[in-house]
Design a protein around this motif. Structure first.
Motif, PDB file in Angstrom:
ATOM      1  N   PRO A 117      37.980  44.423  47.454  1.00 12.34           N
ATOM      2  CA  PRO A 117      38.950  45.393  46.501  1.00 12.34           C
ATOM      3  C   PRO A 117      38.432  45.246  45.213  1.00 12.34           C
ATOM      4  N   LYS A 118      38.725  46.173  44.430  1.00 12.03           N
ATOM      5  CA  LYS A 118      38.143  46.573  43.100  1.00 12.03           C
ATOM      6  C   LYS A 118      38.413  45.331  42.386  1.00 12.03           C
ATOM      7  N   SER A 119      39.271  44.667  42.561  1.00 10.51           N
ATOM      8  CA  SER A 119      39.641  43.450  41.728  1.00 10.51           C
ATOM      9  C   SER A 119      38.654  42.390  41.783  1.00 10.51           C
ATOM     10  N   PHE A 120      37.704  42.438  42.882  1.00 16.29           N
ATOM     11  CA  PHE A 120      36.830  41.245  43.011  1.00 16.29           C
ATOM     12  C   PHE A 120      35.396  41.900  42.670  1.00 16.29           C
ATOM     13  N   GLN A 121      35.392  43.092  42.475  1.00 15.92           N
ATOM     14  CA  GLN A 121      33.831  43.486  42.317  1.00 15.92           C
ATOM     15  C   GLN A 121      33.376  43.215  40.775  1.00 15.92           C
ATOM     16  N   ILE A 122      32.252  42.803  40.561  1.00 10.30           N
ATOM     17  CA  ILE A 122      31.481  42.158  39.586  1.00 10.30           C
ATOM     18  C   ILE A 122      30.662  43.251  39.064  1.00 10.30           C
ATOM     19  N   ASN A 123      30.692  43.838  38.102  1.00 11.33           N
ATOM     20  CA  ASN A 123      29.792  44.753  37.170  1.00 11.33           C
ATOM     21  C   ASN A 123      28.811  44.350  36.342  1.00 11.33           C
ATOM     22  N   GLU A 124      29.311  43.190  35.649  1.00 11.62           N
ATOM     23  CA  GLU A 124      28.354  42.287  34.760  1.00 11.62           C
ATOM     24  C   GLU A 124      28.923  40.950  34.549  1.00 11.62           C
ATOM     25  N   LEU A 125      28.301  39.929  34.127  1.00 12.02           N
ATOM     26  CA  LEU A 125      28.720  38.531  34.070  1.00 12.02           C
ATOM     27  C   LEU A 125      29.727  38.172  33.585  1.00 12.02           C
ATOM     28  N   SER A 126      30.225  38.803  32.484  1.00  7.73           N
ATOM     29  CA  SER A 126      31.649  38.696  31.870  1.00  7.73           C
ATOM     30  C   SER A 126      32.752  38.882  32.679  1.00  7.73           C
TER      31      SER A 126
END
Length: 195
Positions: A117-126
């Motif tokens: 789900p989008k809520s779990f997708q990580i785009n950057e470390l923050s």
């Protein structure tokens, strides 16, 4: 029984069904029975285990599906395995002193990053901060995968997965016992093969 192809848990090569107006007719099949049928093709349990071993991990103790948990300290995110023996060997050290040879069936349902789900997708470390950190994120993803019927999560690149369904992995001893059962060997033989 008619089911939507998207609802299938097994890969097409395991289902042996056919498509009709976007519905798939699937005979009832048991993955364990399919593995037993495969076991009958081998002359020995050792030959069968060697052919079916496709997952490896460096560890201090042999894999035991009854000890796997998604909570607590030990293996809290599932069981990490790789399909590359050399990668597993790279993790051997003073703590991890042996390589576990395991079988992960082709029918295992593996969640890829695109499945999250989008809520779990990580785009950057923050992005990890909203979960408390990378380990907490990974634990939440593991729980999500298990809850949504996945057997494992792709850890990047497809060579390494975290198995969240302990029943999905088979040990060498389990494969030996399965071969014995499939080939109608006596319990005494099965016990001797189990080491």
């Amino acid at each position: 029984k008619k089911v939507k192809a998207s609802e299938l848990r097994y890969h097409a090569d395991d289902a042996k069904g056919y498509v009709d107006d976007e519905l798939l007719y699937v005979p009832k099949s048991d993955p364990l029975e399919a593995l037993k049928a495969e076991a009958r093709k081998y002359k020995s349990a050792e030959e069968f285990v060697k052919a079916k071993t496709n997952a490896y991990r460096a560890t201090s103790e042999a894999y035991d599906p009854t000890k796997v948990s998604l909570s607590g300290r030990k293996q809290q995110f599932g069981t990490y395995v790789t399909n590359d023996l050399e990668t597993a060997k790279a993790y051997l050290d003073n703590r991890n002193t042996m390589i576990d040879n395991l079988h992960l069936p082709s029918s295992a349902r593996i969640a890829a990053e695109k499945d999250l789900p989008k809520s779990f997708q990580i785009n950057e470390l923050s992005d990890f901060k909203k979960f408390g950190g990378p380990q907490e994120w990974q634990q939440e993803v593991a729980k999500w995968a298990k809850k949504n019927g996945y057997d494992a999560m792709d850890c990047g690149g497809g060579n390494n997965v975290t198995v969240v369904n302990p029943k999905a992995l088979k040990t060498a001893n389990q494969l030996k016992a399965l071969w014995s059962d499939a080939n109608n060997k006596s319990q005494g033989v099965r016990d001797s093969l189990a080491d």
